[in-house]
Structure formats: structure tokens, C-alpha cells
Design a protein around this motif. Structure first.
Motif, PDB file in Angstrom:
ATOM      1  N   TRP A 238      14.728  52.956 -42.740  1.00 25.58           N
ATOM      2  CA  TRP A 238      13.424  51.992 -42.362  1.00 25.58           C
ATOM      3  C   TRP A 238      12.380  52.814 -42.405  1.00 25.58           C
ATOM      4  CZ3 TRP A 238      13.323  46.828 -42.755  1.00 25.58           C
ATOM      5  CH2 TRP A 238      14.768  46.017 -42.790  1.00 25.58           C
ATOM      6  N   ARG A 239      11.211  52.457 -43.023  1.00 27.29           N
ATOM      7  CA  ARG A 239       9.623  53.087 -42.970  1.00 27.29           C
ATOM      8  C   ARG A 239       8.971  52.135 -42.333  1.00 27.29           C
ATOM      9  NH1 ARG A 239       7.971  57.067 -47.569  1.00 27.29           N
ATOM     10  NH2 ARG A 239       9.144  58.242 -46.207  1.00 27.29           N
ATOM     11  N   LEU A 240       8.451  52.515 -41.294  1.00 24.37           N
ATOM     12  CA  LEU A 240       7.580  51.778 -40.282  1.00 24.37           C
ATOM     13  C   LEU A 240       5.987  51.939 -40.652  1.00 24.37           C
ATOM     14  CD1 LEU A 240      10.253  51.697 -39.031  1.00 24.37           C
ATOM     15  CD2 LEU A 240       9.027  51.801 -36.966  1.00 24.37           C
ATOM     16  N   PHE A 241       5.555  51.175 -41.538  1.00 20.62           N
ATOM     17  CA  PHE A 241       3.891  51.314 -42.032  1.00 20.62           C
ATOM     18  C   PHE A 241       3.115  50.665 -40.769  1.00 20.62           C
ATOM     19  CE2 PHE A 241       6.264  51.445 -45.991  1.00 20.62           C
ATOM     20  CZ  PHE A 241       5.452  52.651 -46.483  1.00 20.62           C
ATOM     21  N   PHE A 242       1.876  51.584 -40.498  1.00 25.55           N
ATOM     22  CA  PHE A 242       0.910  50.970 -39.531  1.00 25.55           C
ATOM     23  C   PHE A 242      -0.194  51.370 -40.185  1.00 25.55           C
ATOM     24  CE2 PHE A 242       4.737  52.801 -37.165  1.00 25.55           C
ATOM     25  CZ  PHE A 242       4.745  51.827 -36.155  1.00 25.55           C
ATOM     26  N   ASN A 243      -1.354  50.109 -39.962  1.00 27.27           N
ATOM     27  CA  ASN A 243      -2.586  50.365 -40.464  1.00 27.27           C
ATOM     28  C   ASN A 243      -3.086  50.452 -38.896  1.00 27.27           C
ATOM     29  OD1 ASN A 243      -2.116  50.022 -42.945  1.00 27.27           O
ATOM     30  ND2 ASN A 243      -2.862  47.786 -43.078  1.00 27.27           N
ATOM     31  N   LEU A 244      -4.071  51.403 -38.590  1.00 25.83           N
ATOM     32  CA  LEU A 244      -4.530  51.607 -37.534  1.00 25.83           C
ATOM     33  C   LEU A 244      -6.001  51.090 -37.437  1.00 25.83           C
ATOM     34  CD1 LEU A 244      -2.463  54.057 -36.795  1.00 25.83           C
ATOM     35  CD2 LEU A 244      -4.349  54.991 -35.446  1.00 25.83           C
ATOM     36  N   LYS A 245      -6.611  50.373 -36.488  1.00 26.02           N
ATOM     37  CA  LYS A 245      -7.851  49.845 -36.675  1.00 26.02           C
ATOM     38  C   LYS A 245      -8.668  49.838 -35.173  1.00 26.02           C
ATOM     39  CE  LYS A 245      -6.394  45.771 -38.268  1.00 26.02           C
ATOM     40  NZ  LYS A 245      -6.303  44.407 -38.709  1.00 26.02           N
ATOM     41  N   GLU A 246      -9.876  50.260 -35.397  1.00 22.95           N
ATOM     42  CA  GLU A 246     -10.633  50.313 -34.012  1.00 22.95           C
ATOM     43  C   GLU A 246     -11.945  49.263 -34.125  1.00 22.95           C
ATOM     44  OE1 GLU A 246     -12.832  53.926 -33.197  1.00 22.95           O
ATOM     45  OE2 GLU A 246     -12.063  53.742 -31.105  1.00 22.95           O
ATOM     46  N   GLY A 247     -11.844  48.279 -33.706  1.00 19.51           N
ATOM     47  CA  GLY A 247     -12.621  46.976 -33.858  1.00 19.51           C
ATOM     48  C   GLY A 247     -12.388  46.484 -35.131  1.00 19.51           C
ATOM     49  N   ASN A 248     -13.553  46.528 -36.104  1.00 19.44           N
ATOM     50  CA  ASN A 248     -13.357  46.245 -37.413  1.00 19.44           C
ATOM     51  C   ASN A 248     -13.341  47.305 -38.414  1.00 19.44           C
ATOM     52  OD1 ASN A 248     -13.558  43.317 -37.015  1.00 19.44           O
ATOM     53  ND2 ASN A 248     -15.896  43.492 -36.794  1.00 19.44           N
TER      54      ASN A 248
END
Ligand SMILES: [Cu+2]
Length: 261
Positions: A238-248
């Protein structure tokens, strides 16, 4: 009579088994921890580094027992930092302050080892114990094949962040608690915990090219920790993909950690 001798053999083997497992048990430290390293201090002082298992790359809890004249201490001025010596340079790693915890009779903390020990360098935990300094070498193993428990990324704002997997430590088929931590790599020796970030989260089974339903993106809890849920519909890679965001602002896209089980 036959029954009686059978019972006798049975009880005898239970006694043997019992004594055997007792001998094999790790007596020191308590609470099923293993001893990772030990160092002596002046005035018959001693510190022991304990762990749930051998140290390896990624998020690790450490339990520090501090003895004076053979007596476990529950107070003292203790601090530590992880240092990797890479020959031409040294660097640190994210870690927390030591906090005494009565249940494990130790000063507990975590370290996020960003590299494993090996040809490129060696790790030590550098302690300050009541003003005395001692550096204790430790071995940090590589991750098990198919696992990536920590990643350093350069974000769109030019800053470097460390993303570390805290949970699951024992992944199972079905729904698992997911916990990650985020740190800012401020300098090579300063990694403050980062709060206020948001995540998109999407696990994919790489070899079979599918995802899973009902996952929950990790949500901030404070202290740099974020908790969600991951659904492993089957065992595998399994590959856990994350997009990291700070506000917009999207700081980083498709940052991944790997779990193979
Ligand atoms: Cu290094």
C-alpha cells in the motif's frame, strides 16, 4: 493410572514451559521493553535507553531509565537530542522532550530517525543528565522491505517538511487507525512540530492498481499529530498518498509513505 501419569506429564511440561518462558523473558527493563543501549555517569550513575523494539528509521518511542547508586530515579534534569555523524557533517532529527511516566518508570520521548545507520553515518543520542553530558551510540536499522515510514519534502513555499508515520504499527486487513506527524526542518538541528495543516489522503495498492473506500484524511490534534483512518481491503503493498495544505496553499502534492504487510 494411565490417566494419572498423563496428568503428571502434562503438569510437568507446564512447569517446564513456565520456567523456560520466565528465563527467556526480558527482566530488565520492565513492561516488555528491550534494552537498546546503556551508559555510565559519574557517581555510579547510569542511563539506559529502552524501546518497544530495536530502533529503526521513522517514528520511534524511547524510554530512558536513569539510575543513581543502582536506584531508579523519577526526577532529574534530563534532556537529549539525536545526532547523526556523517563524517563531513552532522545533523539532528525530530524528537520530543523527556517526560517522566510512572507506568514505565522511565522518561519517555519520541525520535523520528530520518536515516538508518550505515555507511553514510552513525547515530547517537546525546544526553544532558543533571549537567553531565554523555553521548550514547545507537544503531538505527533500515525499514523492512516495502516500507517507507518517513519522508522529507521540499514544499511549494521553499520550506522543508518531515512527514512521519506513527500508526498503524501493526497494519491489518480492514480499517486501521492512521496517525502521522509533521515537522518543519527549520535547521539541521531544529524540527518544530507543525500544526494547522490539512491533508488530502488517498491510499493505493500499487501492484494491483486500486484504492479503497471509506478512508479518513488525517485531522490535526495538536503537537504536530494528525489522525485519520486507512482502509486496507487486502494485504499487500500500500502506498499512502498525501497532499499537504496550509489554508488554501498546497504545500506538497502526492507525498507518499509505504506500508507492506
Ligand atoms: Cu544522516
Amino acid at each position: 493410572m494411565k490417566k494419572l501419569s498423563y496428568l503428571l506429564i502434562l503438569s510437568l511440561s507446564i512447569i517446564l514451559l513456565g520456567s523456560c518462558s520466565k528465563d527467556d523473558a526480558v527482566i530488565e527493563p520492565e513492561n516488555n521493553k528491550i534494552l537498546i543501549a546503556k551508559a555510565t555517569l559519574s557517581d555510579k550513575g547510569e542511563i539506559s535507553i529502552l524501546g518497544d523494539k530495536e530502533l529503526s528509521i521513522g517514528y520511534q518511542k524511547v524510554y530512558i531509565q536513569f539510575k543513581k547508586n543502582g536506584q531508579l530515579q523519577s526526577s532529574g534534569n534530563l534532556s537529549f537530542s539525536p545526532i547523526m555523524d556523517m563524517g563531513t557533517m552532522t545533523h539532528g532529527a525530530p524528537s520530543s522532550v523527556l517526560k517522566y511516566t510512572a507506568t514505565t518508570k522511565s522518561f519517555e520521548a519520541y525520535v523520528v530517525f530520518t536515516m538508518s545507520s550505515g555507511e553514510s553515518g552513525s547515530w547517537a543520542l546525546k544526553f544532558q543528565v543533571n549537567g553531565e553530558e554523555v553521548s550514547v551510540p545507537v544503531v538505527v536499522k533500515a525499514a523492512a522491505t516495502g516500507n517507507v515510514p518517513v519522508k522529507t519534502v521540499t514544499a511549494s513555499n521553499g520550506k522543508r517538511y518531515v512527514l512521519a508515520l506513527v500508526q498503524p504499527t501493526a497494519p491489518k486487513t480492514g480499517m486501521n487507525e492512521l496517525e502521522v506527524m509533521v515537522f518543519l526542518r527549520e535547521t539541521m538541528f531544529s524540527f518544530p512540530e507543525q500544526n494547522g495543516l490539512t491533508f488530502d489522503f488517498n491510499p493505493q495498492m500499487t501492484s494491483m492498481n486500486h484504492g479503497s473506500p471509506n478512508n479518513e484524511a488525517p485531522v490535526g490534534l495538536g503537537n504536530g499529530r494528525y489522525k485519520g483512518k486507512v482502509n486496507f481491503t487486502m494485504t499487500g503493498d500500500w502506498r499512502l498518498f498525501f497532499n499537504l495544505k496550509e489554508g488554501n496553499t498546497e504545500l506538497a502534492k502526492d507525498v507518499f509513505l509505504d506500508i507492506l504487510f
